[in-house]
Design a protein around this motif. Structure first.
Motif, PDB file in Angstrom:
ATOM      1  N   TYR A  40      37.329  31.826  42.153  1.00 34.25           N
ATOM      2  CA  TYR A  40      36.517  32.547  43.983  1.00 34.25           C
ATOM      3  C   TYR A  40      37.172  33.331  44.145  1.00 34.25           C
ATOM      4  CZ  TYR A  40      32.023  30.245  41.754  1.00 34.25           C
ATOM      5  OH  TYR A  40      30.973  29.281  40.627  1.00 34.25           O
ATOM      6  N   SER A  41      38.367  33.232  44.607  1.00 37.12           N
ATOM      7  CA  SER A  41      39.207  33.360  45.527  1.00 37.12           C
ATOM      8  C   SER A  41      40.501  34.838  44.936  1.00 37.12           C
ATOM      9  CB  SER A  41      40.250  32.403  46.023  1.00 37.12           C
ATOM     10  OG  SER A  41      40.284  31.175  46.719  1.00 37.12           O
ATOM     11  N   MET A  42      40.390  35.311  43.328  1.00 37.97           N
ATOM     12  CA  MET A  42      40.626  36.155  42.935  1.00 37.97           C
ATOM     13  C   MET A  42      39.732  37.118  43.302  1.00 37.97           C
ATOM     14  SD  MET A  42      42.294  36.863  39.367  1.00 37.97           S
ATOM     15  CE  MET A  42      41.349  37.930  38.504  1.00 37.97           C
ATOM     16  N   MET A  43      38.233  36.689  42.999  1.00 39.04           N
ATOM     17  CA  MET A  43      36.871  37.387  43.219  1.00 39.04           C
ATOM     18  C   MET A  43      36.431  38.393  44.857  1.00 39.04           C
ATOM     19  SD  MET A  43      33.862  35.144  40.445  1.00 39.04           S
ATOM     20  CE  MET A  43      33.210  36.330  40.667  1.00 39.04           C
ATOM     21  N   THR A  44      37.062  37.108  45.003  1.00 46.49           N
ATOM     22  CA  THR A  44      36.294  37.726  47.182  1.00 46.49           C
ATOM     23  C   THR A  44      37.633  38.707  47.566  1.00 46.49           C
ATOM     24  OG1 THR A  44      35.824  35.318  47.364  1.00 46.49           O
ATOM     25  CG2 THR A  44      36.306  36.604  49.438  1.00 46.49           C
ATOM     26  N   VAL A  45      39.112  37.879  46.793  1.00 49.45           N
ATOM     27  CA  VAL A  45      39.773  38.928  47.848  1.00 49.45           C
ATOM     28  C   VAL A  45      40.054  40.706  46.263  1.00 49.45           C
ATOM     29  CG1 VAL A  45      42.773  39.917  47.182  1.00 49.45           C
ATOM     30  CG2 VAL A  45      41.714  37.985  48.068  1.00 49.45           C
ATOM     31  N   ARG A  46      39.241  40.245  45.279  1.00 47.18           N
ATOM     32  CA  ARG A  46      39.312  41.748  44.393  1.00 47.18           C
ATOM     33  C   ARG A  46      37.992  42.595  45.021  1.00 47.18           C
ATOM     34  NH1 ARG A  46      36.608  41.686  38.608  1.00 47.18           N
ATOM     35  NH2 ARG A  46      36.198  44.157  38.239  1.00 47.18           N
ATOM     36  N   TYR A  47      36.904  42.648  45.217  1.00 47.18           N
ATOM     37  CA  TYR A  47      35.758  43.282  45.813  1.00 47.18           C
ATOM     38  C   TYR A  47      35.974  43.693  47.209  1.00 47.18           C
ATOM     39  CZ  TYR A  47      33.724  41.271  41.415  1.00 47.18           C
ATOM     40  OH  TYR A  47      33.418  41.374  40.109  1.00 47.18           O
ATOM     41  N   SER A  48      37.322  42.511  48.099  1.00 45.08           N
ATOM     42  CA  SER A  48      36.716  43.018  49.430  1.00 45.08           C
ATOM     43  C   SER A  48      38.198  44.508  49.510  1.00 45.08           C
ATOM     44  CB  SER A  48      37.873  41.867  51.016  1.00 45.08           C
ATOM     45  OG  SER A  48      36.848  40.218  49.877  1.00 45.08           O
ATOM     46  N   ILE A  49      38.698  43.871  48.458  1.00 40.32           N
ATOM     47  CA  ILE A  49      39.553  45.645  48.291  1.00 40.32           C
ATOM     48  C   ILE A  49      39.059  46.689  47.947  1.00 40.32           C
ATOM     49  CG2 ILE A  49      42.200  46.506  47.274  1.00 40.32           C
ATOM     50  CD1 ILE A  49      43.226  43.578  47.300  1.00 40.32           C
ATOM     51  N   ALA A  50      38.048  46.290  46.914  1.00 40.42           N
ATOM     52  CA  ALA A  50      37.499  47.561  46.851  1.00 40.42           C
ATOM     53  C   ALA A  50      36.618  48.175  47.574  1.00 40.42           C
ATOM     54  CB  ALA A  50      36.283  47.287  45.142  1.00 40.42           C
ATOM     55  N   PHE A  51      35.614  46.840  48.882  1.00 40.86           N
ATOM     56  CA  PHE A  51      34.909  47.842  49.703  1.00 40.86           C
ATOM     57  C   PHE A  51      35.939  48.341  50.331  1.00 40.86           C
ATOM     58  CE2 PHE A  51      33.318  47.490  53.793  1.00 40.86           C
ATOM     59  CZ  PHE A  51      32.418  47.550  53.207  1.00 40.86           C
ATOM     60  N   LEU A  52      36.935  47.538  50.939  1.00 38.86           N
ATOM     61  CA  LEU A  52      37.902  48.191  51.616  1.00 38.86           C
ATOM     62  C   LEU A  52      38.089  49.551  51.597  1.00 38.86           C
ATOM     63  CD1 LEU A  52      39.653  45.337  53.169  1.00 38.86           C
ATOM     64  CD2 LEU A  52      37.854  46.868  54.431  1.00 38.86           C
ATOM     65  N   VAL A  53      38.893  50.097  50.039  1.00 40.14           N
ATOM     66  CA  VAL A  53      39.212  51.540  49.478  1.00 40.14           C
ATOM     67  C   VAL A  53      37.533  52.447  50.053  1.00 40.14           C
ATOM     68  CG1 VAL A  53      39.923  52.746  48.063  1.00 40.14           C
ATOM     69  CG2 VAL A  53      41.353  50.053  48.073  1.00 40.14           C
ATOM     70  N   CYS A  54      36.141  51.663  48.817  1.00 38.66           N
ATOM     71  CA  CYS A  54      35.785  53.010  48.976  1.00 38.66           C
ATOM     72  C   CYS A  54      35.233  53.202  50.696  1.00 38.66           C
ATOM     73  CB  CYS A  54      34.423  52.072  48.899  1.00 38.66           C
ATOM     74  SG  CYS A  54      34.720  52.194  46.781  1.00 38.66           S
ATOM     75  N   PHE A  55      35.524  52.325  51.779  1.00 37.86           N
ATOM     76  CA  PHE A  55      34.909  52.830  52.991  1.00 37.86           C
ATOM     77  C   PHE A  55      36.171  53.256  54.532  1.00 37.86           C
ATOM     78  CE2 PHE A  55      34.444  51.614  57.187  1.00 37.86           C
ATOM     79  CZ  PHE A  55      33.323  51.835  57.744  1.00 37.86           C
ATOM     80  N   VAL A  56      37.118  53.261  53.363  1.00 39.21           N
ATOM     81  CA  VAL A  56      39.169  54.304  53.876  1.00 39.21           C
ATOM     82  C   VAL A  56      38.407  55.658  53.203  1.00 39.21           C
ATOM     83  CG1 VAL A  56      40.918  54.165  54.342  1.00 39.21           C
ATOM     84  CG2 VAL A  56      39.790  51.968  53.966  1.00 39.21           C
TER      85      VAL A  56
END
Length: 294
Positions: A40-56
């Motif tokens: 779950y920790s890995m999934m949280t970090v993975r999807y958060s990074i993806a969202f941040l990249v998209c948002f930037v």
């Protein structure tokens, strides 16, 4: 239409095939990261990074979408795809990976059922036959010896398969209202929120203390290639081809996983597994050749 134009017209199918390759490589290397990082920790970090990249990269477009597009147009597909991966990982902790791989792939037959029930979408008899014919291939490739039984893990996996089908059907239904890039970012955000919830409920928070540099590189690959680009390729493809076609093409993912697992982990397919891979490839090739007849 000349040959060059005909090949270019196949770009949606090529995107899903590329997505299967990207996911196929991501599956075996995920095992390496799971050894030192809670799921779950890995999934949280993975999807958060993806969202941040998209948002930037696309924050103006994303903000405009949130302000102008009905919430259901991105929230429903986002929750469906997020729940798919959340439940899939829960199932892996409850039952054999072979059972999960097979039952999760049943989304290939659930997708056209949902499409008919929700949008009265009809498909040709040929495509329905190919959709059903791929199931023995999936069984041979993913199971190769029988399911381990039917318990809580299998029930959770079937729920994941249903949400995977829902993600395709609802994305196809709303894709004209929300652009693929914004939808990709918002789906990643929903996935991150659901993974964070799972991490807090089941693990008491995010724990990345033992994550090694190699594991971080794997997480970055999963975030950028599998989530950001993977979601985007699927959404772009759904602007041109049916959810049924996408679901069938995605059955190539277990085939790609088996290939990469052989080279990276030394895992070998049995003769039954090889036969299953051949059946899947033949069905996908036949469906793609029949293309435009949905």
């Amino acid at each position: 239409m000349d040959k060059k134009s005909a090949k270019f017209a196949r770009w949606p199918e090529m995107l899903i095939i590329l997505q299967s390759v990207v996911y196929g490589f991501g599956d075996p290397i995920s095992k390496i990261a799971f050894e030192v990082t809670p799921v779950y920790s890995m999934m949280t970090v993975r999807y958060s990074i993806a969202f941040l990249v998209c948002f930037v990269l696309f924050h103006k477009r994303i903000i405009r979408t949130v302000r102008t597009v009905p919430v259901k147009a991105w929230l429903i597909p986002g929750l469906c795809i997020g729940l798919t991966y959340l439940l899939n990982n829960v199932a892996l902790s409850l039952t054999d990976a072979t059972s999960v791989a097979f039952l999760r792939s049943l989304s290939v037959v659930i997708t056209p059922v949902f499409a008919y029930l929700l949008y009265r979408t009809h498909y040709s008899r040929l495509h329905i036959i190919l959709q059903i014919m791929v199931l023995p291939g999936l069984y041979l490739l993913c199971v190769r010896g029988g399911l381990s039984g039917f318990g809580a893990g299998e029930i959770v996996t079937l729920a994941a398969a249903a949400f995977a089908a829902g993600a395709l059907v609802f994305t196809k239904g709303y894709i004209e209202m929300v652009d693929p890039v914004s939808l990709t970012a918002l789906q990643a955000g929903c996935s991150a929120a659901l993974a964070l919830g799972g991490s807090l409920i089941f693990k008491g928070g995010i724990h990345m203390e033992r994550t090694t540099p190699i594991a971080w590189l794997i997480i970055l690959y999963l975030a950028i290639a599998c989530t950001f680009l993977g979601y985007l390729m699927q959404n772009l493809a759904l602007t041109k081809i049916s959810e049924r076609s996408v679901a069938l093409l995605q059955t190539l993912c277990p085939v790609m996983t088996a290939c990469f697992a052989f080279f990276l982990l030394g895992e070998r397919l049995s003769p039954a597994g090889i036969a299953g891979a051949v059946i899947i490839i033949v069905c996908v090739a036949a469906s793609t050749a029949a293309g435009g007849k949905d």
